[in-house]
Design an enzyme around this catalytic site. Sequence first.
Site, PDB file in Angstrom:
ATOM      1  N   GLU A  15      -4.510   0.399   0.629  1.00  0.00           N
ATOM      2  CA  GLU A  15      -4.304  -0.882   1.333  1.00  0.00           C
ATOM      3  C   GLU A  15      -4.825  -0.803   2.767  1.00  0.00           C
ATOM      4  O   GLU A  15      -5.285  -1.791   3.330  1.00  0.00           O
ATOM      5  CB  GLU A  15      -2.817  -1.263   1.270  1.00  0.00           C
ATOM      6  CG  GLU A  15      -2.454  -1.757  -0.130  1.00  0.00           C
ATOM      7  CD  GLU A  15      -1.062  -1.406  -0.593  1.00  0.00           C
ATOM      8  OE1 GLU A  15      -0.179  -1.152   0.251  1.00  0.00           O
ATOM      9  OE2 GLU A  15      -0.852  -1.381  -1.823  1.00  0.00           O
ATOM     10  N   HIS A  42      -4.286   5.339   2.680  1.00  0.00           N
ATOM     11  CA  HIS A  42      -3.782   4.557   1.549  1.00  0.00           C
ATOM     12  C   HIS A  42      -4.777   3.431   1.258  1.00  0.00           C
ATOM     13  O   HIS A  42      -5.375   2.867   2.176  1.00  0.00           O
ATOM     14  CB  HIS A  42      -2.394   3.992   1.875  1.00  0.00           C
ATOM     15  CG  HIS A  42      -1.756   3.354   0.677  1.00  0.00           C
ATOM     16  ND1 HIS A  42      -2.052   2.080   0.288  1.00  0.00           N
ATOM     17  CD2 HIS A  42      -0.875   3.841  -0.239  1.00  0.00           C
ATOM     18  CE1 HIS A  42      -1.364   1.796  -0.821  1.00  0.00           C
ATOM     19  NE2 HIS A  42      -0.642   2.850  -1.157  1.00  0.00           N
ATOM     20  N   LYS A  91       5.992   0.485   1.652  1.00  0.00           N
ATOM     21  CA  LYS A  91       5.054  -0.528   2.181  1.00  0.00           C
ATOM     22  C   LYS A  91       5.792  -1.456   3.154  1.00  0.00           C
ATOM     23  O   LYS A  91       6.682  -1.014   3.862  1.00  0.00           O
ATOM     24  CB  LYS A  91       4.399  -1.303   1.040  1.00  0.00           C
ATOM     25  CG  LYS A  91       3.861  -0.390  -0.070  1.00  0.00           C
ATOM     26  CD  LYS A  91       2.975  -1.100  -1.025  1.00  0.00           C
ATOM     27  CE  LYS A  91       2.646  -0.169  -2.177  1.00  0.00           C
ATOM     28  NZ  LYS A  91       1.543  -0.605  -2.978  1.00  0.00           N
ATOM     29  N   ASN A 139       6.631   5.124  -1.421  1.00  0.00           N
ATOM     30  CA  ASN A 139       6.013   4.335  -0.348  1.00  0.00           C
ATOM     31  C   ASN A 139       6.587   2.914  -0.400  1.00  0.00           C
ATOM     32  O   ASN A 139       6.296   2.160  -1.329  1.00  0.00           O
ATOM     33  CB  ASN A 139       4.492   4.314  -0.575  1.00  0.00           C
ATOM     34  CG  ASN A 139       3.777   3.377   0.378  1.00  0.00           C
ATOM     35  OD1 ASN A 139       4.333   2.966   1.395  1.00  0.00           O
ATOM     36  ND2 ASN A 139       2.540   3.048   0.045  1.00  0.00           N
ATOM     37  N   GLY A 194      -0.042  -1.132  -8.073  1.00  0.00           N
ATOM     38  CA  GLY A 194       0.630  -2.430  -8.108  1.00  0.00           C
ATOM     39  C   GLY A 194       0.226  -3.310  -9.281  1.00  0.00           C
ATOM     40  O   GLY A 194       0.519  -4.503  -9.299  1.00  0.00           O
ATOM     41  N   SER A 232       1.313   2.647 -10.201  1.00  0.00           N
ATOM     42  CA  SER A 232       2.202   2.118 -11.251  1.00  0.00           C
ATOM     43  C   SER A 232       3.046   3.188 -11.956  1.00  0.00           C
ATOM     44  O   SER A 232       3.288   3.110 -13.163  1.00  0.00           O
ATOM     45  CB  SER A 232       1.406   1.300 -12.266  1.00  0.00           C
ATOM     46  OG  SER A 232       0.836   0.167 -11.634  1.00  0.00           O
ATOM     47  N   GLU A 284      -4.983   8.091  -6.047  1.00  0.00           N
ATOM     48  CA  GLU A 284      -4.438   6.785  -6.368  1.00  0.00           C
ATOM     49  C   GLU A 284      -5.578   5.834  -6.744  1.00  0.00           C
ATOM     50  O   GLU A 284      -6.176   5.197  -5.856  1.00  0.00           O
ATOM     51  CB  GLU A 284      -3.698   6.210  -5.162  1.00  0.00           C
ATOM     52  CG  GLU A 284      -2.516   7.040  -4.719  1.00  0.00           C
ATOM     53  CD  GLU A 284      -1.474   6.165  -4.025  1.00  0.00           C
ATOM     54  OE1 GLU A 284      -0.370   6.050  -4.554  1.00  0.00           O
ATOM     55  OE2 GLU A 284      -1.790   5.574  -2.979  1.00  0.00           O
TER      56      GLU A 284
HETATM   57  C1  PEP Z   1       1.266   2.972  -3.735  1.00  0.00           C
HETATM   58  O1  PEP Z   1       1.418   2.025  -2.993  1.00  0.00           O
HETATM   59  O2  PEP Z   1       0.931   4.051  -3.256  1.00  0.00           O
HETATM   60  C2  PEP Z   1       1.483   2.788  -5.179  1.00  0.00           C
HETATM   61  C3  PEP Z   1       1.155   3.767  -5.964  1.00  0.00           C
HETATM   62  O3  PEP Z   1       2.020   1.587  -5.587  1.00  0.00           O
HETATM   63  P1  PEP Z   1       2.569   1.234  -7.068  1.00  0.00           P
HETATM   64  O4  PEP Z   1       3.417   2.382  -7.536  1.00  0.00           O
HETATM   65  O5  PEP Z   1       3.350  -0.022  -6.889  1.00  0.00           O
HETATM   66  O6  PEP Z   1       1.374   1.065  -7.947  1.00  0.00           O
END
Ligand code: PEP
Length: 245
Positions: A96, A94, A11, A9, A168, A204, A162
């Site tokens: 966000e 998601h 973003k 992703n 992040g 992450s 997630e």
């Molecule tokens: C995501 O945005 O779905 C995500 C898992 O981000 P990150 O890997 O940066 O934690």
Amino acid sequence: MKKIVIAGNWKMNMTRKETKEFMVRISSFTMDRNDIDVILFPPYTSIDSAQSFKPEWIKIGSQNLWYKDSGAFTGEISPIFLKELGVEYVLIGHSERRHILNEQDEILNLKVKSALQHDIIPIFCVGERKEENEKNIGKQVIKRQIEEGLKFINQEVILAYEPVWAIGTGRAATPDIAEEMHSYITQLTLEKPFTVKAILYGGSVNPDNISDLIAMPHIDGVLIGGASLSSDKFLKMLDIVKKRR
Ligand code: PEP
């Protein structure tokens, strides 16, 4: 051997030029395994650049969609426009979008329905926030997100667990913690009218932890944010997955 999904992703990152450079660089990789699905989610404006320069084994997804086909929805994107660009997957729910853009279960449900109506496979994201995790109500939160977001759905979806506290932050869930939640989600969805094609872990993921995460029995792949922006890191992760299975 189970099929593994590696999704990235991007973003709100990656211009058209950067997308081309990423795809050209990654094209030197040989993906000769048909039990590994690789999907990238560029921003809307880079989707056609991704489609033009990607190797054949990468599939393209959208980070969002609106649930109507057309009309007075300023700033939104129709599933028809996405189909026109060859989009095969879409991220829905998601964290966000849930927590920054305040998207609620009801609208997410309409988006899942719309994606399926247009033959776009939804990757429906769920996950508890830090304070919910600390109160030990993560499972309740996920149950509600799945039951409300996937209400009246009877087709095939992909789920992504997630945990918001892991996104992040550089603090991924341990493989054991992720496995416990994936196993819970598997049980929870067993009797539902929809079919779960895969349950991905996100939060992450990087070249150092991907191997231990995908080794867990109920983890069918990963959704990678930050580490998918670097072609070096992404290639490293693809290589690890390709070699270890
Ligand atoms: C995501 O945005 O779905 C995500 C898992 O981000 P990150 O890997 O940066 O934690």
